[in-house]
Scaffold this motif. Sequence first.
Motif, PDB file in Angstrom:
ATOM      1  N   ALA A  83     -55.602  71.402-116.902  1.00 39.22           N
ATOM      2  CA  ALA A  83     -56.849  72.397-116.521  1.00 39.22           C
ATOM      3  C   ALA A  83     -57.344  71.924-115.942  1.00 39.22           C
ATOM      4  O   ALA A  83     -58.371  71.661-116.135  1.00 39.22           O
ATOM      5  CB  ALA A  83     -57.220  73.623-117.758  1.00 39.22           C
ATOM      6  N   GLY A  84     -57.731  72.144-114.765  1.00 37.61           N
ATOM      7  CA  GLY A  84     -58.855  71.371-114.067  1.00 37.61           C
ATOM      8  C   GLY A  84     -58.092  70.070-113.274  1.00 37.61           C
ATOM      9  O   GLY A  84     -59.220  69.495-112.305  1.00 37.61           O
ATOM     10  N   GLN A  85     -57.461  69.510-113.839  1.00 33.10           N
ATOM     11  CA  GLN A  85     -56.618  68.163-113.233  1.00 33.10           C
ATOM     12  C   GLN A  85     -55.740  68.709-111.559  1.00 33.10           C
ATOM     13  O   GLN A  85     -54.954  69.322-111.218  1.00 33.10           O
ATOM     14  CB  GLN A  85     -55.504  67.824-114.233  1.00 33.10           C
ATOM     15  CG  GLN A  85     -54.617  66.143-113.375  1.00 33.10           C
ATOM     16  CD  GLN A  85     -53.850  65.520-114.627  1.00 33.10           C
ATOM     17  OE1 GLN A  85     -53.290  66.562-115.090  1.00 33.10           O
ATOM     18  NE2 GLN A  85     -52.800  64.943-114.091  1.00 33.10           N
ATOM     19  N   THR A  86     -56.338  67.385-111.430  1.00 27.91           N
ATOM     20  CA  THR A  86     -55.869  66.901-109.793  1.00 27.91           C
ATOM     21  C   THR A  86     -54.129  66.319-110.150  1.00 27.91           C
ATOM     22  O   THR A  86     -54.397  65.786-110.057  1.00 27.91           O
ATOM     23  CB  THR A  86     -56.305  66.901-108.375  1.00 27.91           C
ATOM     24  OG1 THR A  86     -58.324  67.144-108.686  1.00 27.91           O
ATOM     25  CG2 THR A  86     -56.897  66.753-107.416  1.00 27.91           C
ATOM     26  N   ILE A 109     -46.356  71.942-105.507  1.00 30.29           N
ATOM     27  CA  ILE A 109     -47.515  71.622-104.687  1.00 30.29           C
ATOM     28  C   ILE A 109     -48.572  70.675-105.239  1.00 30.29           C
ATOM     29  O   ILE A 109     -48.409  70.334-106.523  1.00 30.29           O
ATOM     30  CB  ILE A 109     -48.371  73.010-104.175  1.00 30.29           C
ATOM     31  CG1 ILE A 109     -48.636  73.464-105.195  1.00 30.29           C
ATOM     32  CG2 ILE A 109     -47.119  73.698-103.312  1.00 30.29           C
ATOM     33  CD1 ILE A 109     -50.273  74.712-104.939  1.00 30.29           C
ATOM     34  N   ALA A 110     -49.627  70.265-104.232  1.00 31.69           N
ATOM     35  CA  ALA A 110     -50.297  69.135-104.387  1.00 31.69           C
ATOM     36  C   ALA A 110     -51.596  69.975-104.219  1.00 31.69           C
ATOM     37  O   ALA A 110     -51.926  71.320-103.912  1.00 31.69           O
ATOM     38  CB  ALA A 110     -50.947  68.085-102.977  1.00 31.69           C
ATOM     39  N   GLY A 111     -52.796  69.755-105.047  1.00 33.92           N
ATOM     40  CA  GLY A 111     -53.928  70.568-105.684  1.00 33.92           C
ATOM     41  C   GLY A 111     -54.550  70.693-106.987  1.00 33.92           C
ATOM     42  O   GLY A 111     -54.411  69.775-107.155  1.00 33.92           O
ATOM     43  N   LYS A 112     -55.456  71.658-107.466  1.00 33.88           N
ATOM     44  CA  LYS A 112     -55.556  71.909-108.952  1.00 33.88           C
ATOM     45  C   LYS A 112     -55.207  72.361-109.949  1.00 33.88           C
ATOM     46  O   LYS A 112     -54.737  73.789-109.158  1.00 33.88           O
ATOM     47  CB  LYS A 112     -56.970  72.525-108.806  1.00 33.88           C
ATOM     48  CG  LYS A 112     -57.738  72.264-110.153  1.00 33.88           C
ATOM     49  CD  LYS A 112     -59.185  72.056-109.770  1.00 33.88           C
ATOM     50  CE  LYS A 112     -60.639  70.868-109.867  1.00 33.88           C
ATOM     51  NZ  LYS A 112     -62.113  71.370-109.619  1.00 33.88           N
ATOM     52  N   VAL A 113     -55.219  72.291-111.304  1.00 35.73           N
ATOM     53  CA  VAL A 113     -54.312  72.980-112.005  1.00 35.73           C
ATOM     54  C   VAL A 113     -55.089  74.322-112.266  1.00 35.73           C
ATOM     55  O   VAL A 113     -56.947  74.412-113.161  1.00 35.73           O
ATOM     56  CB  VAL A 113     -53.654  72.392-113.127  1.00 35.73           C
ATOM     57  CG1 VAL A 113     -53.500  73.193-113.942  1.00 35.73           C
ATOM     58  CG2 VAL A 113     -52.342  71.136-112.892  1.00 35.73           C
ATOM     59  N   ALA A 114     -54.996  75.487-111.951  1.00 39.43           N
ATOM     60  CA  ALA A 114     -55.593  76.459-112.595  1.00 39.43           C
ATOM     61  C   ALA A 114     -55.680  76.903-113.886  1.00 39.43           C
ATOM     62  O   ALA A 114     -56.628  77.146-114.957  1.00 39.43           O
ATOM     63  CB  ALA A 114     -55.577  77.403-111.709  1.00 39.43           C
ATOM     64  N   LYS A 115     -54.660  77.048-114.210  1.00 38.95           N
ATOM     65  CA  LYS A 115     -54.644  77.626-115.994  1.00 38.95           C
ATOM     66  C   LYS A 115     -52.940  76.601-116.272  1.00 38.95           C
ATOM     67  O   LYS A 115     -51.499  76.525-115.627  1.00 38.95           O
ATOM     68  CB  LYS A 115     -54.320  78.908-116.201  1.00 38.95           C
ATOM     69  CG  LYS A 115     -54.013  79.586-116.863  1.00 38.95           C
ATOM     70  CD  LYS A 115     -54.070  80.749-116.993  1.00 38.95           C
ATOM     71  CE  LYS A 115     -54.241  81.845-117.904  1.00 38.95           C
ATOM     72  NZ  LYS A 115     -54.083  83.422-117.977  1.00 38.95           N
TER      73      LYS A 115
END
Length: 134
Positions: A83-86, A109-115
Motif C-alpha cells: 500500500a502506498g507504492q507507486t 494501470i499505472a498509479g499508486k496502490v491504495a489498498k
Amino acid sequence: MKLKITVDGKLYEVDVEIFEPEQSQPGYLSPPAHARVPAAAPVAKPVAKPSAPSSAGSAPVADEGKVCRSPFSGTVSKISAQAGQTILVNDVLLILEAMKMETVITAPIAGKVAKINVNVGDAVQQGQVLVEFD
C-alpha cells in the motif's frame, strides 16, 4: 519433411512433421510430453467485472477502472506490492496459485496502490477485488 537449420554457426538437419487435425473427429488432443509451462510464465489480465458475487463480503467498488480483480479462484502465494507504492502498468502485484500453477497478477494501470485486500495464504474467488488503486 527435412530442414537444415543453422544455430550459432552449427548446421543441424531436422525432421519436421506437419500435423493436420481430422475435422470429422472433434475432441481433446493432449499436448506433447515435452511441452511444459514455466511456473511464472502466465501473466493474467484482471477481470473487468466479477462473474459471480464475491463471497468475501467486500463493499462495492466506486471505480472499476481502479481495481485489480482475481481472474480465477486460487490461493495467494506471494504479495509483491505494498500500500502506498507507486506502480507502472504490468508491474507485479502478487502471485496466485491454483492447481499447482503459479500465475503472476500484474497492474492493469499505472498509479499508486491504495489498498491490498488479501494476505499470503488467503483463498480468493474469481472476480474478488485483490488490489485497489488511487
